[in-house]
Design a protein around this motif. Structure first.
Motif, PDB file in Angstrom:
ATOM      1  N   MET A  96      -8.801  67.194  34.956  1.00 40.66           N
ATOM      2  CA  MET A  96      -9.026  65.783  35.539  1.00 40.66           C
ATOM      3  C   MET A  96     -10.050  65.403  34.181  1.00 40.66           C
ATOM      4  O   MET A  96     -11.410  64.858  34.654  1.00 40.66           O
ATOM      5  CB  MET A  96     -10.077  66.040  36.579  1.00 40.66           C
ATOM      6  N   GLY A  97      -9.708  65.424  33.152  1.00 45.30           N
ATOM      7  CA  GLY A  97     -10.531  64.885  31.875  1.00 45.30           C
ATOM      8  C   GLY A  97     -10.585  63.502  31.863  1.00 45.30           C
ATOM      9  O   GLY A  97      -9.752  62.962  32.185  1.00 45.30           O
ATOM     10  N   HIS A  98     -11.648  62.924  31.543  1.00 47.70           N
ATOM     11  CA  HIS A  98     -11.854  61.574  31.423  1.00 47.70           C
ATOM     12  C   HIS A  98     -12.512  61.180  29.931  1.00 47.70           C
ATOM     13  O   HIS A  98     -13.564  61.888  29.332  1.00 47.70           O
ATOM     14  CB  HIS A  98     -13.208  61.067  32.300  1.00 47.70           C
ATOM     15  N   ASN A  99     -12.213  60.112  29.285  1.00 50.80           N
ATOM     16  CA  ASN A  99     -12.837  59.783  28.220  1.00 50.80           C
ATOM     17  C   ASN A  99     -12.692  58.091  28.329  1.00 50.80           C
ATOM     18  O   ASN A  99     -12.251  57.498  29.361  1.00 50.80           O
ATOM     19  CB  ASN A  99     -12.036  59.986  26.753  1.00 50.80           C
ATOM     20  N   ILE A 161      -9.677  52.419  28.263  1.00 46.19           N
ATOM     21  CA  ILE A 161      -8.905  53.036  29.262  1.00 46.19           C
ATOM     22  C   ILE A 161      -9.501  54.584  29.009  1.00 46.19           C
ATOM     23  O   ILE A 161     -10.265  54.625  28.219  1.00 46.19           O
ATOM     24  CB  ILE A 161      -7.391  53.149  28.869  1.00 46.19           C
ATOM     25  N   CYS A 162      -9.171  55.345  30.255  1.00 44.89           N
ATOM     26  CA  CYS A 162      -9.414  56.866  29.901  1.00 44.89           C
ATOM     27  C   CYS A 162      -7.821  57.252  29.320  1.00 44.89           C
ATOM     28  O   CYS A 162      -6.659  56.871  30.239  1.00 44.89           O
ATOM     29  CB  CYS A 162      -9.410  57.601  31.346  1.00 44.89           C
ATOM     30  N   SER A 163      -7.532  58.026  28.285  1.00 44.11           N
ATOM     31  CA  SER A 163      -6.400  58.091  27.893  1.00 44.11           C
ATOM     32  C   SER A 163      -5.820  59.518  28.007  1.00 44.11           C
ATOM     33  O   SER A 163      -4.838  59.883  27.562  1.00 44.11           O
ATOM     34  CB  SER A 163      -6.410  58.167  26.181  1.00 44.11           C
ATOM     35  N   PHE A 164      -6.304  60.227  29.148  1.00 47.12           N
ATOM     36  CA  PHE A 164      -5.906  61.520  29.606  1.00 47.12           C
ATOM     37  C   PHE A 164      -4.522  61.050  30.395  1.00 47.12           C
ATOM     38  O   PHE A 164      -4.408  59.922  30.972  1.00 47.12           O
ATOM     39  CB  PHE A 164      -6.885  61.852  30.702  1.00 47.12           C
ATOM     40  N   PRO A 165      -3.449  61.786  30.054  1.00 49.30           N
ATOM     41  CA  PRO A 165      -2.193  61.587  30.589  1.00 49.30           C
ATOM     42  C   PRO A 165      -2.416  61.270  32.080  1.00 49.30           C
ATOM     43  O   PRO A 165      -2.838  61.844  32.723  1.00 49.30           O
ATOM     44  CB  PRO A 165      -1.322  62.893  30.492  1.00 49.30           C
ATOM     45  N   GLY A 166      -1.439  59.919  32.127  1.00 49.53           N
ATOM     46  CA  GLY A 166      -1.463  59.697  33.749  1.00 49.53           C
ATOM     47  C   GLY A 166      -2.743  58.706  34.167  1.00 49.53           C
ATOM     48  O   GLY A 166      -2.633  58.200  35.309  1.00 49.53           O
ATOM     49  N   HIS A 167      -3.706  58.709  33.490  1.00 49.40           N
ATOM     50  CA  HIS A 167      -5.083  58.218  34.076  1.00 49.40           C
ATOM     51  C   HIS A 167      -5.165  56.704  33.874  1.00 49.40           C
ATOM     52  O   HIS A 167      -5.883  55.942  34.562  1.00 49.40           O
ATOM     53  CB  HIS A 167      -6.249  58.803  33.439  1.00 49.40           C
ATOM     54  N   TYR A 168      -4.533  56.015  32.577  1.00 47.57           N
ATOM     55  CA  TYR A 168      -4.904  54.601  32.182  1.00 47.57           C
ATOM     56  C   TYR A 168      -4.505  53.745  33.447  1.00 47.57           C
ATOM     57  O   TYR A 168      -5.191  52.462  33.518  1.00 47.57           O
ATOM     58  CB  TYR A 168      -4.072  54.365  30.906  1.00 47.57           C
ATOM     59  N   LEU A 170      -5.077  53.929  36.478  1.00 49.94           N
ATOM     60  CA  LEU A 170      -6.262  53.697  37.779  1.00 49.94           C
ATOM     61  C   LEU A 170      -7.314  53.310  36.657  1.00 49.94           C
ATOM     62  O   LEU A 170      -8.201  52.529  36.810  1.00 49.94           O
ATOM     63  CB  LEU A 170      -6.338  54.880  38.460  1.00 49.94           C
ATOM     64  N   MET A 171      -7.503  54.108  35.563  1.00 50.79           N
ATOM     65  CA  MET A 171      -8.872  54.416  34.833  1.00 50.79           C
ATOM     66  C   MET A 171      -8.538  53.098  33.750  1.00 50.79           C
ATOM     67  O   MET A 171      -8.524  53.687  32.636  1.00 50.79           O
ATOM     68  CB  MET A 171      -9.103  55.583  34.508  1.00 50.79           C
ATOM     69  N   HIS A 172      -8.764  52.072  33.904  1.00 56.35           N
ATOM     70  CA  HIS A 172      -9.194  50.958  32.806  1.00 56.35           C
ATOM     71  C   HIS A 172     -10.166  49.781  33.424  1.00 56.35           C
ATOM     72  O   HIS A 172     -10.397  49.664  34.331  1.00 56.35           O
ATOM     73  CB  HIS A 172      -7.638  50.338  32.526  1.00 56.35           C
TER      74      HIS A 172
HETATM   75 ZN    ZN Z   1      -9.596  60.314  33.010  1.00 58.91          ZN
END
Ligand code: ZN
Length: 178
Positions: A96-99, A161-168, A170-172
């Motif tokens: 569950m990494g975030h950037n 965005i969060c560029s962790f695979p599959g996150h963008y 939702l995380m944008h």
């Molecule tokens: Zn993330």
């Protein structure tokens, strides 16, 4: 009448003379004080430009539910933005990494996300030699936080965005530069 005119003329010329004298004295006075005078007179304009370029502090959080707390961040053109990203969850960064990745206008996000996934966790999911990233943080796991500073780009709307695979998906969010 003639006398009165003469008197008025005299009074007038005296007035002019005294005015001229005062002016001269004033000038002489300011010359000596020139340094302090010029700094104090220019400070109000400096203050307004200071307000425009004042550091904008942004607190962005990401959680274990793959959510950013902010979907819109407003800044001013050229402003220094101090962005703190805090992972308020507990999951580790490999699951569950975030950037925070701020992208240039016109970036194809799915394509970028694909390249980010290929770059891998070692690169914090930032594609190597990319020219599409304006600013980014490192990748965080639960409980971690990090801060970056960048200068707001020119007026317009930018995606982050969060560029962790599959996150963008939702995380944008949008960085709006005014
Ligand atoms: Zn993330």
């Amino acid at each position: 009448m003639k006398n009165l005119n003469k008197f008025m003329l005299l009074a007038l010329s005296m007035l002019i003379m005294s005015c001229g004298e005062k002016k001269e004295k004033k000038e002489k006075f300011t010359i000596g004080d020139e340094d302090t005078y010029s700094t104090s007179s220019s400070s109000p304009s400096e203050k307004t430009s200071e307000e425009d370029t004042q550091v904008k502090e942004v607190m962005l959080t990401g959680n274990d539910q793959m959510q950013f707390n902010l979907h819109e961040i407003k800044v001013k053109e050229g402003q220094t933005v101090k962005l703190t990203l805090k992972h308020i969850g507990t999951m580790s960064k490999d699951v569950m990494g975030h950037n925070f990745v701020l992208l240039k206008q016109g970036t194809d996000i799915p394509e970028f996300a694909q390249a980010a996934m290929k770059a891998g966790e070692d690169k914090d999911f930032i594609p190597e030699n990319t020219d599409q990233v304006i600013a980014h943080t490192k990748l965080l796991g639960g409980g971690e936080s990090t801060s970056i500073e960048f200068q707001a780009p020119k007026k317009g709307t930018y995606d982050y965005i969060c560029s962790f695979p599959g996150h963008y998906s939702l995380m944008h969010g949008k960085l709006i530069v005014e």
